[in-house]
Design a protein around this motif. Structure first.
Motif, short mmCIF file in Angstrom:
data_model
loop_
_atom_site.label_atom_id
_atom_site.label_comp_id
_atom_site.label_asym_id
_atom_site.label_seq_id
_atom_site.Cartn_x
_atom_site.Cartn_y
_atom_site.Cartn_z
N TYR A 56 0.82 -1.23 0.00
CA TYR A 56 0.00 0.00 0.00
C TYR A 56 0.84 1.27 0.00
O TYR A 56 0.39 2.32 -0.46
CB TYR A 56 -0.98 -0.02 1.17
N VAL B 88 1.25 1.72 -3.52
CA VAL B 88 -0.01 2.23 -4.08
C VAL B 88 -0.14 3.73 -3.81
O VAL B 88 -0.46 4.51 -4.71
CB VAL B 88 -1.21 1.47 -3.47
N ALA B 89 0.15 4.14 -2.58
CA ALA B 89 0.00 5.55 -2.20
C ALA B 89 0.99 6.43 -2.98
O ALA B 89 0.63 7.53 -3.43
CB ALA B 89 0.21 5.72 -0.70
N ASP C 142 -0.27 6.47 -6.68
CA ASP C 142 -1.53 7.21 -6.75
C ASP C 142 -1.31 8.71 -6.60
O ASP C 142 -1.95 9.51 -7.28
CB ASP C 142 -2.44 6.75 -5.60
N THR D 174 -2.65 10.80 -9.65
CA THR D 174 -3.88 11.55 -9.36
C THR D 174 -3.64 13.05 -9.29
O THR D 174 -4.50 13.83 -9.69
CB THR D 174 -4.49 11.08 -8.03
N GLN E 264 -8.72 6.29 -10.42
CA GLN E 264 -7.95 5.36 -11.25
C GLN E 264 -8.65 5.05 -12.57
O GLN E 264 -8.00 4.74 -13.57
CB GLN E 264 -7.70 4.05 -10.50
N GLU F 179 -6.73 4.00 -1.43
CA GLU F 179 -6.62 4.61 -2.76
C GLU F 179 -7.88 5.38 -3.14
O GLU F 179 -7.91 6.08 -4.15
CB GLU F 179 -6.30 3.53 -3.80
N CYS G 24 -8.37 9.23 -4.31
CA CYS G 24 -8.36 9.75 -5.69
C CYS G 24 -9.74 10.13 -6.18
O CYS G 24 -9.88 10.95 -7.09
CB CYS G 24 -7.82 8.70 -6.65
N THR H 159 -3.15 11.34 1.34
CA THR H 159 -2.93 9.90 1.10
C THR H 159 -1.74 9.38 1.91
O THR H 159 -1.85 8.35 2.58
CB THR H 159 -2.71 9.63 -0.40
N TYR I 93 -4.93 -2.76 -8.16
CA TYR I 93 -3.51 -2.48 -7.85
C TYR I 93 -2.60 -3.06 -8.92
O TYR I 93 -1.56 -2.50 -9.22
CB TYR I 93 -3.14 -3.05 -6.47
#
Lengths: 128, 464
Positions: B64, B67-68, B71, B75, B84, B221, B224, B241, B372
């Protein structure tokens, strides 16, 4: 300049049909694994209840601290045995593993290939 | 400012309000996820034991973090409702975007259903303590979803301000519980020496635990989705985030430490409301009441954020004709995607009525996981198609492409983890997305306006 694609308009019944189609798909994919597992679960639940009869903390391998916490949670050995004996089976079926990998990989390959073709159409209309 | 049509063929154009700040973004992200610390995370213990759960917490925490990071960059550059989904539309193509939109809707709607289930179960537990056994949970499920849908219908600012307050209170309750168990004095309240065991399934159990390890963080996520409603996307999205993921890493570790020191792993691995159970074990009525309220707050905040995010993803699909255009409408007064909000209410309620918590959670987790996986190759393509100097980015994440590669590897490991124990569900959910994709290609795509799928003021992508 290339002529832009002009989509047809969709009537209300078409919109309702499309919304319902996705809904039915979701419910089907949620329920199918349950139907497949229902018999298996019923058998394992019956076996767990049978195994729990006459269980003792010692036969369940619980030490003094664990026993004390089970009792605080309101569980005797027979009730706890149902939870303790409910274990996952991690035996790997190679055929199922190969099928699963193929399905996931095939899904992404199909999606990326088709998306690339569609994306070229989008870029061509936007920039040409 | 982005503009949207109010309704089909009305011709009047209207935009969503830009009223949110970084704290709202934090509240949206953490609010959706924090319920995962109160329930659901503990299924990791059931799949691999207590230590496997801790390893899963940190390994998935790394997933994650990637992911952060990804993102935040994408974003802050593609600041539009749909998150996304909009990114996929601009970087990969329509079919991918359709799938990403569905991932978001399914992940959040299922999560909302799970939250409503927890509120119902919690009420049942509370009623049992007060002497009312076998309380019917269904009215509480309906009330929770209907009230939150009404709140979402009325406006995003009030919705997320309420989330900010109740999320903060729920998080503080975990800190209070941590202090109350006297964490530095082993054997006093916490009994880790007696309760922690070796890995009951060995290392394969650790891998298997990665599946529900996602529940510690699933939904972060979602920040976003508010990209079109923040005052400064380049500042608010990365701050909210990254602040959110740090909060969750702390909360997840506290949660694991307290719960595993109080309950045998076999109980913990199957409990519906483990943190409430933990407070009940302490024999302190005030703490028990606090955790009762906190679990309810966390579930309500999560369901609230989920309705917010799922409706925006569904709205975006409708606006772009990937779904019926009827859903692409904004309320003329409240400026919310009201038709999408109303459409998703009965769906969330009916999923919650199934009572299948682990099945609903698995659908949510897998939808998130597919999203993801998309993000990993989306990031690589984004940097290739628009190199750093070619367009303005609100935020540039460091160490590219390491986060994207790490994310992809961890996603593959989590698919395998889901295969262990939930293989039938995995194939069934994949079948759903495959059939939906075929339906999109052969039926739905004919209604999509090609050039409208690219709305960012960017130059032509490299290689196209």
């Amino acid at each position: 300049m290339k002529k832009h694609y002009s989509p047809p308009s969709q009537g209300i019944f078409g919109q309702i049909f499309d919304s319902l189609f996705i809904l039915v798909l979701v419910y089907a994919s949620l329920m199918i694994p349950l139907l497949l597992k229902a018999e298996e679960k019923a058998e394992s639940a019956a076996a767990a209840v049978q195994a729990a009869a006459n269980a003792t903390w010692e036969s369940l391998g619980q030490n003094a601290v664990q026993q004390a916490q089970w009792i605080k949670l309101g569980y005797g050995p027979e009730e706890a045995a149902v939870l303790i004996n409910d274990r996952f089976d991690y035996t790997i079926d190679p055929l199922m593993l190969v099928i699963t990998i193929a399905v996931i990989a095939g899904y992404f390959i199909f999606m990326l290939t088709v998306s690339k073709r569609q994306y070229r159409e989008v870029i061509a209309e936007k920039f040409d | 400012m982005a503009t949207e049509k109010i309704g089909v063929g009305s011709g009047q154009r209207i935009s969503m309000l830009k009223v949110l700040n970084p704290f709202h973004i934090w509240a949206l992200g953490v609010g959706i996820v924090l319920v995962g610390e109160f329930m659901g995370w503990n299924f990791t213990v059931g799949k691999g034991g207590a230590y496997a759960s801790l390893i899963a917490c940190w390994v998935i925490g790394l997933l994650y973090t990637c992911v952060a990071m990804i993102d935040s960059e994408v974003t802050s550059t593609v600041a539009a409702a749909g998150g996304q989904y909009t990114q996929a539309k601009h970087i990969i193509g329509p079919l991918m975007a359709f799938n990403v939109g569905l991932y978001l809707v399914m992940a959040y709607t299922m999560l909302c259903a799970a939250d409503a289930l927890v509120v119902g179960d919690l009420m049942k537990s509370g009623a049992a303590v007060m002497g009312y056994a076998d309380l019917d949970t269904r009215p509480f499920v309906v009330l929770t979803v209907a009230f939150l849908a009404w709140l979402n219908y009325r406006g995003v600012f009030m919705t997320l301000t309420i989330n900010l307050v109740i999320t903060f209170l729920a998080f503080m309750s975990l800190v209070v519980l941590f202090i109350a168990v006297n964490p530095l004095s082993q054997g006093d309240v916490l009994q880790h020496q007696g309760l922690l065991t070796d890995l009951p399934y060995g290392w394969i159990g650790v891998v298997a635990a990665l599946q529900f390890g996602m529940w510690y963080y699933l939904g972060i996520e979602g920040t976003c989705q508010a990209a079109e409603e923040v005052r400064s996307a380049g500042r608010s999205i990365p701050l909210g985030t990254m602040g959110g993921i740090m909060t969750l890493l702390v909360a997840a570790t506290i949660t694991w430490f307290v719960a595993t020191g109080l309950m045998p792993w076999q109980y913990l691995g199957q409990a519906v409301t483990p943190m409430y159970d933990a407070a009940s074990l302490l024999g302190n009525t005030n703490l028990q009441l606090m955790l009762f309220m906190a679990t309810a707050f966390a579930a309500i905040a999560s369901a609230n954020g989920c309705i917010n995010d799922a409706s925006r993803a569904w709205f975006s699909l409708g606006r772009d004709r990937y779904m019926p255009v009827f859903f692409g409408a904004i309320h003329p007064r409240y400026r919310t995607p009201y038709r999408s909000i109303m459409f998703l209410v009965p769906i969330a309620i009916s999923f919650a009525f199934t009572g299948l918590l682990d099945q609903v959670i698995t659908f949510s987790i897998l939808s998130g996981l597919l999203g993801y996986t998309f993000m990993s190759f989306n990031m690589v393509k984004f940097r290739k198609m628009w190199p750093l100097e070619s367009i303005h980015r609100g935020y540039i994440h460091p160490f590219h492409p390491l986060p994207a590669i790490t994310l992809f590897v961890l996603c593959c490991a989590t698919y395998f983890a889901t295969f262990l124990g939930y293989g039938a569900s995995l194939l069934s959910i994949m079948a759903f997305y495959i059939v939906a994709s075929l339906w999109f290609v052969f039926r739905r795509y004919q209604y999509v306006k090609r050039a409208d799928q690219f709305t960012m003021p960017w130059p032509r992508p490299k290689g196209y």
